[in-house]
Design a protein around this motif. Sequence first.
Motif, PDB file in Angstrom:
ATOM      1  N   SER A   2      47.225  14.875  44.153  1.00  0.00           N
ATOM      2  CA  SER A   2      45.902  14.275  43.996  1.00  0.00           C
ATOM      3  C   SER A   2      45.818  13.409  42.747  1.00  0.00           C
ATOM      4  CB  SER A   2      44.823  15.362  43.947  1.00  0.00           C
ATOM      5  OG  SER A   2      45.057  16.248  42.858  1.00  0.00           O
ATOM      6  N   SER A   3      46.620  13.736  41.717  1.00  0.00           N
ATOM      7  CA  SER A   3      46.587  12.953  40.484  1.00  0.00           C
ATOM      8  C   SER A   3      47.157  11.561  40.685  1.00  0.00           C
ATOM      9  CB  SER A   3      47.376  13.678  39.382  1.00  0.00           C
ATOM     10  OG  SER A   3      48.744  13.800  39.746  1.00  0.00           O
ATOM     11  N   LEU A   4      47.884  11.333  41.796  1.00  0.00           N
ATOM     12  CA  LEU A   4      48.486  10.028  42.059  1.00  0.00           C
ATOM     13  C   LEU A   4      47.560   9.112  42.862  1.00  0.00           C
ATOM     14  CD1 LEU A   4      52.181  11.044  42.858  1.00  0.00           C
ATOM     15  CD2 LEU A   4      51.150  10.418  40.675  1.00  0.00           C
ATOM     16  N   ILE A   5      46.402   9.629  43.232  1.00  0.00           N
ATOM     17  CA  ILE A   5      45.436   8.783  43.950  1.00  0.00           C
ATOM     18  C   ILE A   5      44.927   7.677  43.036  1.00  0.00           C
ATOM     19  CG2 ILE A   5      43.174   8.735  45.050  1.00  0.00           C
ATOM     20  CD1 ILE A   5      43.716  11.534  46.095  1.00  0.00           C
ATOM     21  N   TRP A   6      44.689   8.013  41.773  1.00  0.00           N
ATOM     22  CA  TRP A   6      44.135   7.023  40.848  1.00  0.00           C
ATOM     23  C   TRP A   6      45.080   5.845  40.613  1.00  0.00           C
ATOM     24  CZ3 TRP A   6      39.255   7.186  40.669  1.00  0.00           C
ATOM     25  CH2 TRP A   6      38.575   8.402  40.734  1.00  0.00           C
ATOM     26  N   PRO A   7      46.381   6.073  40.419  1.00  0.00           N
ATOM     27  CA  PRO A   7      47.277   4.913  40.314  1.00  0.00           C
ATOM     28  C   PRO A   7      47.266   4.030  41.553  1.00  0.00           C
ATOM     29  CG  PRO A   7      48.378   6.890  39.540  1.00  0.00           C
ATOM     30  CD  PRO A   7      47.088   7.331  40.138  1.00  0.00           C
ATOM     31  N   SER A 195      60.043  -1.945  52.086  1.00  0.00           N
ATOM     32  CA  SER A 195      59.467  -0.653  52.472  1.00  0.00           C
ATOM     33  C   SER A 195      60.327   0.499  51.979  1.00  0.00           C
ATOM     34  CB  SER A 195      59.305  -0.575  53.988  1.00  0.00           C
ATOM     35  OG  SER A 195      58.470  -1.604  54.469  1.00  0.00           O
ATOM     36  N   THR A 196      61.647   0.347  52.083  1.00  0.00           N
ATOM     37  CA  THR A 196      62.556   1.392  51.623  1.00  0.00           C
ATOM     38  C   THR A 196      62.464   1.575  50.116  1.00  0.00           C
ATOM     39  OG1 THR A 196      64.086   0.900  53.433  1.00  0.00           O
ATOM     40  CG2 THR A 196      64.965   2.132  51.559  1.00  0.00           C
ATOM     41  N   ALA A 197      62.356   0.457  49.391  1.00  0.00           N
ATOM     42  CA  ALA A 197      62.214   0.540  47.936  1.00  0.00           C
ATOM     43  C   ALA A 197      60.923   1.259  47.563  1.00  0.00           C
ATOM     44  CB  ALA A 197      62.248  -0.855  47.326  1.00  0.00           C
ATOM     45  N   ALA A 198      59.834   0.947  48.273  1.00  0.00           N
ATOM     46  CA  ALA A 198      58.557   1.620  48.006  1.00  0.00           C
ATOM     47  C   ALA A 198      58.675   3.114  48.278  1.00  0.00           C
ATOM     48  CB  ALA A 198      57.462   1.015  48.874  1.00  0.00           C
ATOM     49  N   TRP A 199      59.304   3.457  49.390  1.00  0.00           N
ATOM     50  CA  TRP A 199      59.492   4.872  49.736  1.00  0.00           C
ATOM     51  C   TRP A 199      60.327   5.568  48.677  1.00  0.00           C
ATOM     52  CZ3 TRP A 199      64.112   7.462  50.744  1.00  0.00           C
ATOM     53  CH2 TRP A 199      63.988   8.758  51.244  1.00  0.00           C
ATOM     54  N   TRP A 200      61.397   4.947  48.192  1.00  0.00           N
ATOM     55  CA  TRP A 200      62.285   5.566  47.214  1.00  0.00           C
ATOM     56  C   TRP A 200      61.553   5.808  45.895  1.00  0.00           C
ATOM     57  CZ3 TRP A 200      64.247   4.341  42.380  1.00  0.00           C
ATOM     58  CH2 TRP A 200      65.305   5.142  41.929  1.00  0.00           C
ATOM     59  N   GLN A 204      60.639   9.426  43.983  1.00  0.00           N
ATOM     60  CA  GLN A 204      60.900   9.781  42.582  1.00  0.00           C
ATOM     61  C   GLN A 204      59.635  10.308  41.913  1.00  0.00           C
ATOM     62  OE1 GLN A 204      64.229   9.601  41.825  1.00  0.00           O
ATOM     63  NE2 GLN A 204      64.186   8.914  43.962  1.00  0.00           N
ATOM     64  N   ALA A 205      58.499   9.693  42.205  1.00  0.00           N
ATOM     65  CA  ALA A 205      57.236  10.133  41.616  1.00  0.00           C
ATOM     66  C   ALA A 205      56.864  11.531  42.093  1.00  0.00           C
ATOM     67  CB  ALA A 205      56.124   9.147  41.961  1.00  0.00           C
ATOM     68  N   GLN A 214      55.117  10.692  33.575  1.00  0.00           N
ATOM     69  CA  GLN A 214      55.780   9.499  34.107  1.00  0.00           C
ATOM     70  C   GLN A 214      55.376   9.201  35.544  1.00  0.00           C
ATOM     71  OE1 GLN A 214      57.258  12.185  32.826  1.00  0.00           O
ATOM     72  NE2 GLN A 214      58.978  11.669  31.469  1.00  0.00           N
ATOM     73  N   ALA A 215      54.811  10.189  36.248  1.00  0.00           N
ATOM     74  CA  ALA A 215      54.515  10.041  37.672  1.00  0.00           C
ATOM     75  C   ALA A 215      53.531   8.909  37.968  1.00  0.00           C
ATOM     76  CB  ALA A 215      54.003  11.363  38.246  1.00  0.00           C
ATOM     77  N   PRO A 216      52.421   8.775  37.235  1.00  0.00           N
ATOM     78  CA  PRO A 216      51.491   7.679  37.548  1.00  0.00           C
ATOM     79  C   PRO A 216      52.138   6.297  37.455  1.00  0.00           C
ATOM     80  CG  PRO A 216      50.409   9.295  36.162  1.00  0.00           C
ATOM     81  CD  PRO A 216      51.866   9.669  36.203  1.00  0.00           C
ATOM     82  N   GLY A 217      53.014   6.091  36.468  1.00  0.00           N
ATOM     83  CA  GLY A 217      53.692   4.798  36.345  1.00  0.00           C
ATOM     84  C   GLY A 217      54.544   4.497  37.560  1.00  0.00           C
ATOM     85  N   LEU A 218      55.274   5.504  38.027  1.00  0.00           N
ATOM     86  CA  LEU A 218      56.085   5.311  39.229  1.00  0.00           C
ATOM     87  C   LEU A 218      55.201   5.073  40.447  1.00  0.00           C
ATOM     88  CD1 LEU A 218      58.801   8.083  38.688  1.00  0.00           C
ATOM     89  CD2 LEU A 218      59.126   5.610  38.555  1.00  0.00           C
ATOM     90  N   ALA A 219      54.072   5.749  40.504  1.00  0.00           N
ATOM     91  CA  ALA A 219      53.148   5.546  41.628  1.00  0.00           C
ATOM     92  C   ALA A 219      52.595   4.123  41.624  1.00  0.00           C
ATOM     93  CB  ALA A 219      52.008   6.559  41.557  1.00  0.00           C
ATOM     94  N   LEU A 220      52.357   3.571  40.446  1.00  0.00           N
ATOM     95  CA  LEU A 220      51.889   2.191  40.353  1.00  0.00           C
ATOM     96  C   LEU A 220      52.924   1.226  40.925  1.00  0.00           C
ATOM     97  CD1 LEU A 220      50.396   2.288  36.742  1.00  0.00           C
ATOM     98  CD2 LEU A 220      49.091   1.890  38.837  1.00  0.00           C
ATOM     99  N   VAL A 221      54.186   1.403  40.538  1.00  0.00           N
ATOM    100  CA  VAL A 221      55.252   0.533  41.038  1.00  0.00           C
ATOM    101  C   VAL A 221      55.450   0.733  42.533  1.00  0.00           C
ATOM    102  CG1 VAL A 221      57.689  -0.074  40.843  1.00  0.00           C
ATOM    103  CG2 VAL A 221      56.385   0.486  38.783  1.00  0.00           C
ATOM    104  N   GLY A 222      55.414   1.996  42.981  1.00  0.00           N
ATOM    105  CA  GLY A 222      55.573   2.273  44.406  1.00  0.00           C
ATOM    106  C   GLY A 222      54.474   1.655  45.245  1.00  0.00           C
ATOM    107  N   THR A 223      53.242   1.704  44.741  1.00  0.00           N
ATOM    108  CA  THR A 223      52.120   1.077  45.453  1.00  0.00           C
ATOM    109  C   THR A 223      52.285  -0.434  45.501  1.00  0.00           C
ATOM    110  OG1 THR A 223      50.648   2.857  44.721  1.00  0.00           O
ATOM    111  CG2 THR A 223      49.615   0.835  45.532  1.00  0.00           C
ATOM    112  N   LEU A 224      52.735  -1.012  44.384  1.00  0.00           N
ATOM    113  CA  LEU A 224      52.956  -2.459  44.343  1.00  0.00           C
ATOM    114  C   LEU A 224      54.002  -2.882  45.368  1.00  0.00           C
ATOM    115  CD1 LEU A 224      52.226  -5.082  42.786  1.00  0.00           C
ATOM    116  CD2 LEU A 224      54.208  -4.617  41.334  1.00  0.00           C
TER     117      LEU A 224
END
Length: 258
Positions: A2-7, A195-200, A204-205, A214-224
Amino acid sequence: MSSLIWPVLFALAIWWVSTGFILYLDGLPRSTFPVTMMMATITLAAALWGLVGTRDDNGVSGGYCAFTCALLVWAWQEIAFLLGMVTGPRREPCPPNVQGWQRTWLAFQTVLHHELALVVLAAAVWFAVGDGDNRIGLWTFISLWVMRQSAKLNLFLGARNLSEAFLPPHLRYLHSYFRRRPMNALFPVSITVTSTAAWWVWQQALALPSGATQAPGLALVGTLLGLGALEHAMLILPLPPESLWKWGLRSREAAALD
């Protein structure tokens, strides 16, 4: 989780708002362009300074700040390109009946200075981040760079939606270097890799312990990266991508009425 929803919400919001804002600025009268470019350059300097300041900050705020600063660095080249200030030495439509490597070379000349600017900006981001622990800014910029190169190649090879509305009148000659086709051979590779890069990155997050900063930062990149896959899908879906940013294109509508 749930904490990754905000990123996710933050990345979605900044992607939508920043894209529309840049389109709005580039649709204003050309007399405003020097001021726009000056403000963008000041923002660029501040963003690079922000990357230096957060290079060793692996906390939540460091991830958000580095991600935002990398987007602001990217915004500079978007603005410079759409204003027509950093494009290429060739500013003419593609001659009729030109094909193959000649067409490729002419197309490359239209964006040569833009491509060089991207290399310089990537080097600046790399230098700003240095050997710091916080790599979110660097990953963000590299992700944007790779996705943009892929989108350019897909437009050159052929796509259903060429996003003509996004180019201002002084860049309309670029349309002649695009091809309208249902799909091209590169597209499945592009959307699969993105898509694979986003999934990977998301894996990690999610693999980090609960509460890891570190998880929110990875979630930001994954969402991007996920948004990059969406933008690729828009190239072939029978939906007008400009409908997402009608508010940003209003400045061009107003200019056309003047």
